[in-house]
Motif scaffolding. Structure first.
Motif, PDB file in Angstrom:
ATOM      1  N   VAL A 108       0.820  -1.182  -0.004  1.00 15.51           N
ATOM      2  CA  VAL A 108       0.137   0.039   0.077  1.00 15.51           C
ATOM      3  C   VAL A 108       0.901   1.362   0.122  1.00 15.51           C
ATOM      4  O   VAL A 108       0.563   2.230  -0.754  1.00 15.51           O
ATOM      5  CB  VAL A 108      -0.905  -0.247   1.327  1.00 15.51           C
ATOM      6  N   THR A 109       1.840   1.120   0.897  1.00 16.14           N
ATOM      7  CA  THR A 109       2.763   2.475   0.704  1.00 16.14           C
ATOM      8  C   THR A 109       4.033   2.468  -0.355  1.00 16.14           C
ATOM      9  O   THR A 109       4.857   3.324  -0.370  1.00 16.14           O
ATOM     10  CB  THR A 109       3.542   2.472   2.217  1.00 16.14           C
ATOM     11  N   GLN A 110       3.838   1.485  -1.141  1.00 14.96           N
ATOM     12  CA  GLN A 110       4.805   1.265  -2.202  1.00 14.96           C
ATOM     13  C   GLN A 110       6.212   1.256  -1.818  1.00 14.96           C
ATOM     14  O   GLN A 110       7.052   1.860  -2.477  1.00 14.96           O
ATOM     15  CB  GLN A 110       4.482   2.362  -3.363  1.00 14.96           C
ATOM     16  N   GLN A 111       6.595   0.613  -0.690  1.00 16.79           N
ATOM     17  CA  GLN A 111       7.681   0.589  -0.233  1.00 16.79           C
ATOM     18  C   GLN A 111       8.602  -0.764  -0.413  1.00 16.79           C
ATOM     19  O   GLN A 111       9.769  -0.414  -0.599  1.00 16.79           O
ATOM     20  CB  GLN A 111       8.007   1.147   1.495  1.00 16.79           C
ATOM     21  N   TYR A 112       7.755  -1.940  -0.295  1.00 18.62           N
ATOM     22  CA  TYR A 112       8.165  -2.995  -0.698  1.00 18.62           C
ATOM     23  C   TYR A 112       9.466  -3.598  -0.006  1.00 18.62           C
ATOM     24  O   TYR A 112      10.239  -4.562  -0.352  1.00 18.62           O
ATOM     25  CB  TYR A 112       8.454  -3.254  -2.385  1.00 18.62           C
ATOM     26  N   VAL A 113       9.643  -3.065   1.244  1.00 19.16           N
ATOM     27  CA  VAL A 113      10.504  -3.433   2.110  1.00 19.16           C
ATOM     28  C   VAL A 113       9.970  -4.736   2.925  1.00 19.16           C
ATOM     29  O   VAL A 113       9.703  -4.653   4.330  1.00 19.16           O
ATOM     30  CB  VAL A 113      11.152  -2.676   3.050  1.00 19.16           C
ATOM     31  N   PHE A 114       9.850  -5.781   2.425  1.00 19.10           N
ATOM     32  CA  PHE A 114       9.309  -7.203   2.996  1.00 19.10           C
ATOM     33  C   PHE A 114      10.012  -7.663   4.094  1.00 19.10           C
ATOM     34  O   PHE A 114       9.517  -8.225   4.968  1.00 19.10           O
ATOM     35  CB  PHE A 114       8.693  -8.190   2.011  1.00 19.10           C
ATOM     36  N   ASP A 115      11.236  -7.487   4.261  1.00 18.61           N
ATOM     37  CA  ASP A 115      12.203  -7.904   5.369  1.00 18.61           C
ATOM     38  C   ASP A 115      12.648  -6.713   6.187  1.00 18.61           C
ATOM     39  O   ASP A 115      13.787  -6.825   6.927  1.00 18.61           O
ATOM     40  CB  ASP A 115      13.509  -8.355   4.689  1.00 18.61           C
ATOM     41  N   ARG A 116      11.753  -5.788   6.343  1.00 17.10           N
ATOM     42  CA  ARG A 116      11.774  -4.476   7.325  1.00 17.10           C
ATOM     43  C   ARG A 116      12.203  -4.935   8.658  1.00 17.10           C
ATOM     44  O   ARG A 116      13.145  -4.066   8.933  1.00 17.10           O
ATOM     45  CB  ARG A 116      10.595  -3.669   7.111  1.00 17.10           C
ATOM     46  N   LEU A 117      11.728  -5.756   9.215  1.00 17.50           N
ATOM     47  CA  LEU A 117      12.213  -6.122  10.805  1.00 17.50           C
ATOM     48  C   LEU A 117      13.517  -6.650  10.763  1.00 17.50           C
ATOM     49  O   LEU A 117      14.117  -6.172  11.523  1.00 17.50           O
ATOM     50  CB  LEU A 117      11.101  -7.264  11.382  1.00 17.50           C
ATOM     51  N   ASN A 118      13.863  -7.286   9.788  1.00 14.70           N
ATOM     52  CA  ASN A 118      15.302  -7.968   9.691  1.00 14.70           C
ATOM     53  C   ASN A 118      16.168  -6.792   9.504  1.00 14.70           C
ATOM     54  O   ASN A 118      17.104  -6.610  10.203  1.00 14.70           O
ATOM     55  CB  ASN A 118      15.373  -9.003   8.470  1.00 14.70           C
ATOM     56  N   LYS A 119      15.848  -5.787   8.677  1.00 13.97           N
ATOM     57  CA  LYS A 119      16.826  -4.720   8.330  1.00 13.97           C
ATOM     58  C   LYS A 119      16.825  -3.768   9.633  1.00 13.97           C
ATOM     59  O   LYS A 119      17.770  -3.016   9.555  1.00 13.97           O
ATOM     60  CB  LYS A 119      16.059  -3.806   6.968  1.00 13.97           C
ATOM     61  N   GLU A 120      15.726  -3.605  10.384  1.00 16.02           N
ATOM     62  CA  GLU A 120      15.718  -2.805  11.416  1.00 16.02           C
ATOM     63  C   GLU A 120      16.383  -3.670  12.740  1.00 16.02           C
ATOM     64  O   GLU A 120      16.568  -2.915  13.700  1.00 16.02           O
ATOM     65  CB  GLU A 120      14.109  -2.536  11.902  1.00 16.02           C
ATOM     66  N   GLY A 121      16.801  -4.786  12.464  1.00 17.58           N
ATOM     67  CA  GLY A 121      17.510  -5.449  13.631  1.00 17.58           C
ATOM     68  C   GLY A 121      16.566  -6.164  14.365  1.00 17.58           C
ATOM     69  O   GLY A 121      16.887  -6.850  15.633  1.00 17.58           O
ATOM     70  N   PHE A 122      15.458  -6.618  13.922  1.00 15.75           N
ATOM     71  CA  PHE A 122      14.338  -7.212  14.668  1.00 15.75           C
ATOM     72  C   PHE A 122      14.004  -8.628  14.011  1.00 15.75           C
ATOM     73  O   PHE A 122      12.965  -8.793  13.272  1.00 15.75           O
ATOM     74  CB  PHE A 122      13.085  -6.570  14.925  1.00 15.75           C
ATOM     75  N   VAL A 123      14.848  -9.519  14.080  1.00 18.85           N
ATOM     76  CA  VAL A 123      14.744 -10.900  13.368  1.00 18.85           C
ATOM     77  C   VAL A 123      13.596 -11.565  14.132  1.00 18.85           C
ATOM     78  O   VAL A 123      13.609 -11.792  15.466  1.00 18.85           O
ATOM     79  CB  VAL A 123      16.093 -11.685  13.243  1.00 18.85           C
ATOM     80  N   ARG A 124      12.629 -12.097  13.492  1.00 20.22           N
ATOM     81  CA  ARG A 124      11.668 -12.845  14.074  1.00 20.22           C
ATOM     82  C   ARG A 124      11.711 -14.309  13.538  1.00 20.22           C
ATOM     83  O   ARG A 124      12.250 -14.571  12.461  1.00 20.22           O
ATOM     84  CB  ARG A 124      10.134 -12.663  13.545  1.00 20.22           C
ATOM     85  N   GLU A 125      11.581 -15.169  14.794  1.00 20.75           N
ATOM     86  CA  GLU A 125      11.700 -16.715  14.425  1.00 20.75           C
ATOM     87  C   GLU A 125      10.429 -17.221  13.900  1.00 20.75           C
ATOM     88  O   GLU A 125       9.363 -16.810  14.341  1.00 20.75           O
ATOM     89  CB  GLU A 125      12.120 -17.366  15.852  1.00 20.75           C
ATOM     90  N   HIS A 126      10.447 -18.043  13.012  1.00 17.03           N
ATOM     91  CA  HIS A 126       9.189 -18.898  12.284  1.00 17.03           C
ATOM     92  C   HIS A 126       9.256 -20.418  12.765  1.00 17.03           C
ATOM     93  O   HIS A 126      10.248 -20.902  12.793  1.00 17.03           O
ATOM     94  CB  HIS A 126       9.214 -18.412  10.903  1.00 17.03           C
TER      95      HIS A 126
END
Length: 126
Positions: A108-126
Motif C-alpha cells: 500500500v505504501t509502495q515501499q516493498y521492504v518485506f524484510d523490514r524487521l530484519n533490516k531494523e534488527g528485529f529478526v523474528r523466528e518462525h
C-alpha cells in the motif's frame, strides 16, 4: 517516528475523544510519503456535529499540549517506551493475518521492504 506515535496514542485518544468528544475513531499514525517521514492525527467525526475547522483547531491544541508533555518526559520514561517498542517488534506473529497485514502495508505504501524487521534488527523466528 514510530516511538513518538506509540507514545502519542493514549494522550491523543484521551484529549480528542474522551475530553473533546470529537469522534469515536481518533488515532495518530506514521506516514511515509514518497520517502518523507511524518505523522498524522486522524479524527473521524460527523460532519453535522463538528466542522473541519473546529476539528483542526482541536488537533492543534492537542499537538501543543503533547509537545509540552514530550518536553517533560524523563529519561526513564523514554527508555520504558523504547523497551516496549523493541519488545513489540520482536514478538512473533500470533496468526497469519499479522504477517499479511505487515506485508500488505508495504504494498500500500509502495515501499516493498518485506524484510523490514530484519533490516531494523528485529529478526523474528518462525
Amino acid at each position: 517516528m514510530e516511538l513518538m506515535v506509540m507514545h502519542m496514542e493514549e494522550p491523543c485518544f484521551d484529549f480528542l475523544r474522551t475530553k473533546e468528544t470529537l469522534g469515536y475513531h481518533v488515532y495518530p499514525t506514521c506516514r511515509n510519503t514518497s520517502g518523507v517521514l511524518g505523522f498524522s492525527v486522524t479524527v473521524e467525526t460527523q460532519a453535522t456535529k463538528f466542522n473541519s475547522e473546529l476539528v483542526e483547531l482541536k488537533i492543534e491544541e492537542f499537538l501543543v499540549s503533547y509537545g509540552e508533555k514530550l518536553g517533560a518526559l524523563t529519561e526513564e520514561a523514554f527508555n520504558t517506551q523504547v523497551t516496549a517498542l523493541v519488545k513489540l517488534k520482536e514478538c512473533e506473529d500470533t496468526h497469519l493475518g499479522e504477517e499479511v497485514d505487515r506485508n500488505w502495508a508495504e504494498v500500500v505504501t509502495q515501499q516493498y521492504v518485506f524484510d523490514r524487521l530484519n533490516k531494523e534488527g528485529f529478526v523474528r523466528e518462525h
